[in-house]
Motif scaffolding. Structure first.
Motif, PDB file in Angstrom:
ATOM      1  N   PHE A  99      -7.287  17.743   2.364  1.00 59.31           N
ATOM      2  CA  PHE A  99      -7.181  16.374   2.882  1.00 59.31           C
ATOM      3  C   PHE A  99      -7.907  15.389   1.966  1.00 59.31           C
ATOM      4  O   PHE A  99      -7.373  14.335   1.610  1.00 59.31           O
ATOM      5  N   ALA A 100      -9.142  15.751   1.576  1.00 55.50           N
ATOM      6  CA  ALA A 100      -9.907  14.879   0.676  1.00 55.50           C
ATOM      7  C   ALA A 100      -9.188  14.728  -0.663  1.00 55.50           C
ATOM      8  O   ALA A 100      -9.133  13.634  -1.235  1.00 55.50           O
ATOM      9  N   GLY A 101      -8.614  15.841  -1.167  1.00 55.30           N
ATOM     10  CA  GLY A 101      -7.865  15.771  -2.419  1.00 55.30           C
ATOM     11  C   GLY A 101      -6.645  14.880  -2.297  1.00 55.30           C
ATOM     12  O   GLY A 101      -6.327  14.113  -3.217  1.00 55.30           O
ATOM     13  N   GLY A 102      -5.954  14.961  -1.154  1.00 52.36           N
ATOM     14  CA  GLY A 102      -4.794  14.094  -0.936  1.00 52.36           C
ATOM     15  C   GLY A 102      -5.180  12.629  -0.916  1.00 52.36           C
ATOM     16  O   GLY A 102      -4.465  11.778  -1.477  1.00 52.36           O
ATOM     17  N   MET A 103      -6.309  12.310  -0.293  1.00 51.36           N
ATOM     18  CA  MET A 103      -6.770  10.924  -0.267  1.00 51.36           C
ATOM     19  C   MET A 103      -7.106  10.425  -1.669  1.00 51.36           C
ATOM     20  O   MET A 103      -6.787   9.290  -2.030  1.00 51.36           O
ATOM     21  N   LEU A 104      -7.730  11.287  -2.487  1.00 54.60           N
ATOM     22  CA  LEU A 104      -8.059  10.901  -3.861  1.00 54.60           C
ATOM     23  C   LEU A 104      -6.790  10.654  -4.674  1.00 54.60           C
ATOM     24  O   LEU A 104      -6.711   9.686  -5.457  1.00 54.60           O
ATOM     25  N   ILE A 151       0.853  -1.185   0.000  1.00 60.24           N
ATOM     26  CA  ILE A 151       0.000   0.000   0.000  1.00 60.24           C
ATOM     27  C   ILE A 151       0.888   1.235   0.000  1.00 60.24           C
ATOM     28  O   ILE A 151       1.982   1.235   0.573  1.00 60.24           O
ATOM     29  N   ASP A 152       0.430   2.298  -0.668  1.00 66.08           N
ATOM     30  CA  ASP A 152       1.213   3.525  -0.771  1.00 66.08           C
ATOM     31  C   ASP A 152       1.709   3.964   0.613  1.00 66.08           C
ATOM     32  O   ASP A 152       0.937   3.995   1.578  1.00 66.08           O
ATOM     33  N   PRO A 153       3.027   4.283   0.744  1.00 68.42           N
ATOM     34  CA  PRO A 153       3.585   4.645   2.063  1.00 68.42           C
ATOM     35  C   PRO A 153       2.869   5.809   2.737  1.00 68.42           C
ATOM     36  O   PRO A 153       2.655   5.793   3.949  1.00 68.42           O
ATOM     37  N   PHE A 156      -6.217   6.942  -6.161  1.00 74.39           N
ATOM     38  CA  PHE A 156      -6.379   6.743  -7.600  1.00 74.39           C
ATOM     39  C   PHE A 156      -5.079   6.927  -8.388  1.00 74.39           C
ATOM     40  O   PHE A 156      -5.028   6.595  -9.572  1.00 74.39           O
ATOM     41  N   LYS A 157      -4.045   7.499  -7.755  1.00 70.97           N
ATOM     42  CA  LYS A 157      -2.703   7.578  -8.315  1.00 70.97           C
ATOM     43  C   LYS A 157      -2.647   8.163  -9.731  1.00 70.97           C
ATOM     44  O   LYS A 157      -2.190   7.495 -10.665  1.00 70.97           O
ATOM     45  N   PRO A 158      -3.104   9.408  -9.957  1.00 73.67           N
ATOM     46  CA  PRO A 158      -2.884  10.030 -11.273  1.00 73.67           C
ATOM     47  C   PRO A 158      -1.400  10.304 -11.530  1.00 73.67           C
ATOM     48  O   PRO A 158      -0.986  10.495 -12.665  1.00 73.67           O
ATOM     49  N   PHE A 159      -0.611  10.320 -10.466  1.00 72.09           N
ATOM     50  CA  PHE A 159       0.842  10.436 -10.579  1.00 72.09           C
ATOM     51  C   PHE A 159       1.459   9.824  -9.331  1.00 72.09           C
ATOM     52  O   PHE A 159       0.794   9.616  -8.318  1.00 72.09           O
TER      53      PHE A 159
END
Length: 275
Positions: free
Chosen positions: A115-120, A58-60, A124-127
């Motif tokens: 915070f919500a944007g960071g979770m997205l 999972i992403d660190p 979803f990993k656009p980058f």
């Protein structure tokens, strides 16, 4: 006489204190047992959760945030259980905590959006870290994705922090997603130029350059015929890490080859309309 009364009063208070302590000691002992056992269990659970998320790759950033959130949630639950075991009324405490949470949430609406944007972004990993992205005319390499902001390093070593709220809701161009990319270069040539000859020269330049990929193949197109020039588009492909050097070399080598062949590069002329 007064001295004797003071001693008797002190002894009476002391007896009451010890009696109260004896009556209250089972609750006190059980509360502290719950506290110490709970703290040990929380550390154990948190360690197991972190190891599980690492094992599942999972992403660190996400794993750290989830583990920390779980840690504090369990600590809060343990604290409420501890004070409840001591006999302290918890309903008013929970009400105050809820009201404080609502007030904090209303005052930090922008931060909650980030915070919500960071979770997205994390989900979803656009980058990813080390990707080169472009956002609102800013180009940089992602060096860190935090919960509230994303940190970029530009080519001239500037550090840029972009709030995740606007980043997750905007148009992101990821230059690293595909592993290779195409340059869109253009030369304006004189109308005296033999187009086929110019295209052969440019193709030779691209085929001789070691950083230009053979697949996909480079291409040359006539983009436009203006009042003053023939505009030809040059489209070589390269790996992402070679893109800047390759682009510069192709422009320079094409200019040198045109000069050697006597092909005139038409200067850009801005036309003004007048009465």
């Amino acid at each position: 006489m007064k001295h004797t009364l003071y001693i008797q009063s002190f002894e009476a208070y002391l007896d009451k204190f010890f009696n109260l302590l004896l009556d209250y000691s089972p609750k006190l002992i059980s509360a502290f047992i719950i506290l110490f056992v709970g703290l040990y269990a929380i550390r154990l659970i948190n360690r197991l959760v972190r190891k599980t998320m690492i094992r599942r790759e999972i992403d660190p950033t996400l794993s750290k945030f989830l583990a920390d959130s779980l840690l504090w949630a369990m600590r809060l639950l343990l604290f409420v259980t501890f004070i409840s075991k001591l006999g302290i009324e918890t309903s008013s405490f929970i009400t105050i905590l809820g009201a404080a949470g609502l007030a904090i949430g209303l005052s930090l609406q922008g931060s909650l959006s980030n915070f919500a944007g960071g979770m997205l972004i994390i989900l979803f990993k656009p980058f990813r870290v080390d990707d080169t992205i472009e956002f609102q005319n800013v180009i940089g390499t992602v060096c860190e994705i935090q919960i509230f902001v994303t940190k970029l390093i530009t080519s001239n070593n500037l550090t840029i922090f972009i709030p995740n709220g606007i980043l997750s809701n905007g148009i992101i161009i990821n230059h690293s997603k595909q592993g290779f990319r195409r340059a869109d270069l253009m030369f304006s040539l004189s109308y005296d130029t033999n187009i086929k000859n110019a295209k052969d020269i440019v193709m030779q330049v691209m085929q001789n350059h070691p950083l230009v990929l053979k697949t996909p193949e480079p291409s040359i197109v006539v983009k436009n015929l203006t009042d003053s020039a023939i505009q030809i588009g040059i489209r070589p492909w390269s790996k992402n890490e070679d893109f800047g050097i390759m682009t510069s070399d192709i422009l320079e080598n094409c200019k040198t080859a045109f000069d050697a062949a006597g092909i005139v590069i038409q200067p850009y002329v801005r036309e003004f309309s007048g009465e």
